[in-house]
Design an enzyme around this catalytic site. Structure first.
Site, PDB file in Angstrom:
ATOM      1  N   CYS A 112     -30.228 -12.488 -45.378  1.00 24.89           N
ATOM      2  CA  CYS A 112     -28.802 -12.584 -45.688  1.00 24.89           C
ATOM      3  C   CYS A 112     -27.993 -11.502 -44.995  1.00 24.89           C
ATOM      4  O   CYS A 112     -26.796 -11.675 -44.731  1.00 24.89           O
ATOM      5  CB  CYS A 112     -28.575 -12.547 -47.202  1.00 24.89           C
ATOM      6  SG  CYS A 112     -29.028 -11.002 -48.013  1.00 24.89           S
TER       7      CYS A 112
ATOM      8  N   CYS B 224     -24.739 -16.201 -45.432  1.00 24.19           N
ATOM      9  CA  CYS B 224     -25.715 -15.414 -46.184  1.00 24.19           C
ATOM     10  C   CYS B 224     -26.279 -16.201 -47.361  1.00 24.19           C
ATOM     11  O   CYS B 224     -27.446 -16.019 -47.740  1.00 24.19           O
ATOM     12  CB  CYS B 224     -25.096 -14.106 -46.669  1.00 24.19           C
ATOM     13  SG  CYS B 224     -23.643 -14.295 -47.724  1.00 24.19           S
TER      14      CYS B 224
ATOM     15  N   ASP C  11     -29.271   6.595 -54.385  1.00 23.96           N
ATOM     16  CA  ASP C  11     -30.101   5.576 -55.029  1.00 23.96           C
ATOM     17  C   ASP C  11     -31.108   6.212 -55.986  1.00 23.96           C
ATOM     18  O   ASP C  11     -32.221   5.716 -56.149  1.00 23.96           O
ATOM     19  CB  ASP C  11     -30.832   4.748 -53.959  1.00 23.96           C
ATOM     20  CG  ASP C  11     -31.397   3.452 -54.524  1.00 23.96           C
ATOM     21  OD1 ASP C  11     -30.897   2.983 -55.548  1.00 23.96           O
ATOM     22  OD2 ASP C  11     -32.360   2.927 -53.929  1.00 23.96           O
TER      23      ASP C  11
ATOM     24  N   CYS D  12     -14.691 -11.853 -46.275  1.00 23.43           N
ATOM     25  CA  CYS D  12     -15.724 -12.889 -46.091  1.00 23.43           C
ATOM     26  C   CYS D  12     -15.107 -14.243 -45.751  1.00 23.43           C
ATOM     27  O   CYS D  12     -15.742 -15.061 -45.069  1.00 23.43           O
ATOM     28  CB  CYS D  12     -16.565 -13.032 -47.361  1.00 23.43           C
ATOM     29  SG  CYS D  12     -17.766 -11.708 -47.595  1.00 23.43           S
TER      30      CYS D  12
ATOM     31  N   CYS E 187     -36.590  -8.266 -47.416  1.00 27.04           N
ATOM     32  CA  CYS E 187     -36.089  -9.449 -46.707  1.00 27.04           C
ATOM     33  C   CYS E 187     -34.726  -9.109 -46.151  1.00 27.04           C
ATOM     34  O   CYS E 187     -33.882  -8.547 -46.857  1.00 27.04           O
ATOM     35  CB  CYS E 187     -36.003 -10.633 -47.671  1.00 27.04           C
ATOM     36  SG  CYS E 187     -35.349 -12.153 -46.933  1.00 27.04           S
TER      37      CYS E 187
ATOM     38  N   CYS F  39     -24.957 -12.119 -41.096  1.00 29.46           N
ATOM     39  CA  CYS F  39     -23.548 -11.804 -41.342  1.00 29.46           C
ATOM     40  C   CYS F  39     -22.783 -11.689 -40.019  1.00 29.46           C
ATOM     41  O   CYS F  39     -23.159 -10.915 -39.139  1.00 29.46           O
ATOM     42  CB  CYS F  39     -23.426 -10.499 -42.127  1.00 29.46           C
ATOM     43  SG  CYS F  39     -21.708 -10.017 -42.472  1.00 29.46           S
TER      44      CYS F  39
ATOM     45  N   CYS G  24     -30.758 -17.993 -47.484  1.00 27.40           N
ATOM     46  CA  CYS G  24     -31.728 -17.431 -48.426  1.00 27.40           C
ATOM     47  C   CYS G  24     -32.915 -18.365 -48.630  1.00 27.40           C
ATOM     48  O   CYS G  24     -32.744 -19.510 -49.062  1.00 27.40           O
ATOM     49  CB  CYS G  24     -31.063 -17.147 -49.767  1.00 27.40           C
ATOM     50  SG  CYS G  24     -32.201 -16.415 -50.980  1.00 27.40           S
TER      51      CYS G  24
END
Length: 351
Positions: A219, A169, A109, A163, A216, A223, A173
């Site tokens: 989401c 998810c 990252d 999915c 946060c 799962c 939100c």
């Protein structure tokens, strides 16, 4: 992202010599439900990934170890091959391919690397409807790291999307930040707003943030694939107790030195004291706890306009109209920042 879009689109733009990319994941799955704290308005909710040592430091060290092992193995093979050829046909030029010394670069990252689609292509998982990588073994709780190398390696098969028809998810939100499956509007995402966004947070989104003060997990937490995740066994990534349920009344009193000391070595430190206190004040405004009004009022004289503006909003939510108006009449006379004045004016318009 706009300034380095070409490098994101092609790893060769980032490093022209790269031939293969190894994508690795490490689980940071919690042993608790990160959504439980959202019901406790006097406490601050910090994202799971930020409750421990900074993952950049932890993962980069492990990536370097893997990369060195790869280099050692590749170098040994090259030496063996060159020795065979030397004995058969005489000295060879080791500066030419395929005898060039291999090299690597590691990323966590820290560069324009599209980790999630690369990880999906490498078979670690798939990008879910919440745009985060999902693993069949680790759910949504994976840190990703990349090793770029000049070594040509055979590719793995990509992972298919699993999915199905699930939309948990998307539905969970708080700010409706998903305009469609697999699409995220970061301008509404609480993780972006509390960590990356530098200015005042949109007034329409503040009431929806609740007590989320850094990141946060909603989401991620809902799962269904998380049922296969086992809590992380990496000690450096385990949540620290002091970040599990910090009191807003304690956090709002942090000056810059105290903030740096409390969050040293964690991802929270990178956001800076002023933005963090902005988030805490929004949580205080959402708490409905009038006992926190005193601490918010004290910050009307803070050096940071960002903090002062957030304090105005928090007090407008906690104080009776008459008491808030009296504060406004006192503080607007000495307020020089246009942004803070706009907060005072907006609140008066709402009264």
């Amino acid at each position: 992202m706009e300034t380095r879009v070409e490098e994101r689109a092609s790893p060769l733009k980032l490093w022209g010599e790269v031939k293969s990319i190894l994508m690795l994941g490490m689980s940071y799955a919690p042993d608790f439900n990160p959504m439980d704290i959202l019901e406790k308005g006097d406490l601050g909710a910090i994202s799971v990934y930020a409750r421990s040592r900074d993952y950049h430091d932890v993962i980069k060290g492990k990536l370097k170890h893997v990369a060195q092992t790869l280099l050692n193995s590749a170098s040994a093979e090259i030496n063996n091959a060159s020795a065979v050829l030397n004995s058969a046909s005489g000295p060879i030029d080791k500066s030419s391919s395929p005898f060039m010394v291999p090299s690597v670069k590691v990323f966590v990252d820290t560069a324009p690397v599209m980790e999630k689609p690369l990880a999906a292509a490498a078979g670690l998982g798939w990008q879910g409807k919440h745009t985060v990588l999902v693993s069949r073994d680790h759910g949504s709780w994976l840190f990703l790291g990349a090793i770029f190398t000049t070594i040509a390696l055979p590719p793995d098969e990509p992972e298919a999307d699993h999915c199905g028809s699930c939309t948990r998810c998307l539905s969970i939100c708080p700010t409706n930040a998903f305009p469609a499956p697999y699409q995220l509007d970061s301008r509404k995402c609480i993780a972006y707003l509390t960590i990356e966004h530098q200015g005042p947070i949109d007034r329409s989104l503040r009431p929806l943030m609740g007590n989320r003060i850094f990141g946060c997990d909603d989401c991620l937490a809902v799962c269904p694939w998380n049922k296969f995740a086992v809590a992380t066994q990496e000690a450096k990534l385990m949540a620290r107790d002091e970040f599990a349920a910090p009191k807003l009344a304690d956090l709002v009193q942090l000056d810059d030195a105290a903030f740096r000391l409390r969050f040293a070595g964690t991802p929270v430190k990178r956001t800076g004291r002023d933005r963090f206190i902005r988030n805490v004040l929004i949580a205080i405004g959402n708490s409905k706890d009038s006992s926190l009004a005193y601490d918010a009022e004290r910050l009307l004289d803070d050096d940071s306009p960002l903090v002062r503006g957030a304090a105005v909003w928090a007090l407008s939510r906690l104080l009776p109209d008459g008491q808030f108006t009296r504060l406004r009449n006192v503080h607007r006379m000495r307020e020089a920042d246009a942004g803070v004045m706009a907060e005072w004016q907006a609140e008066v318009a709402d009264l």
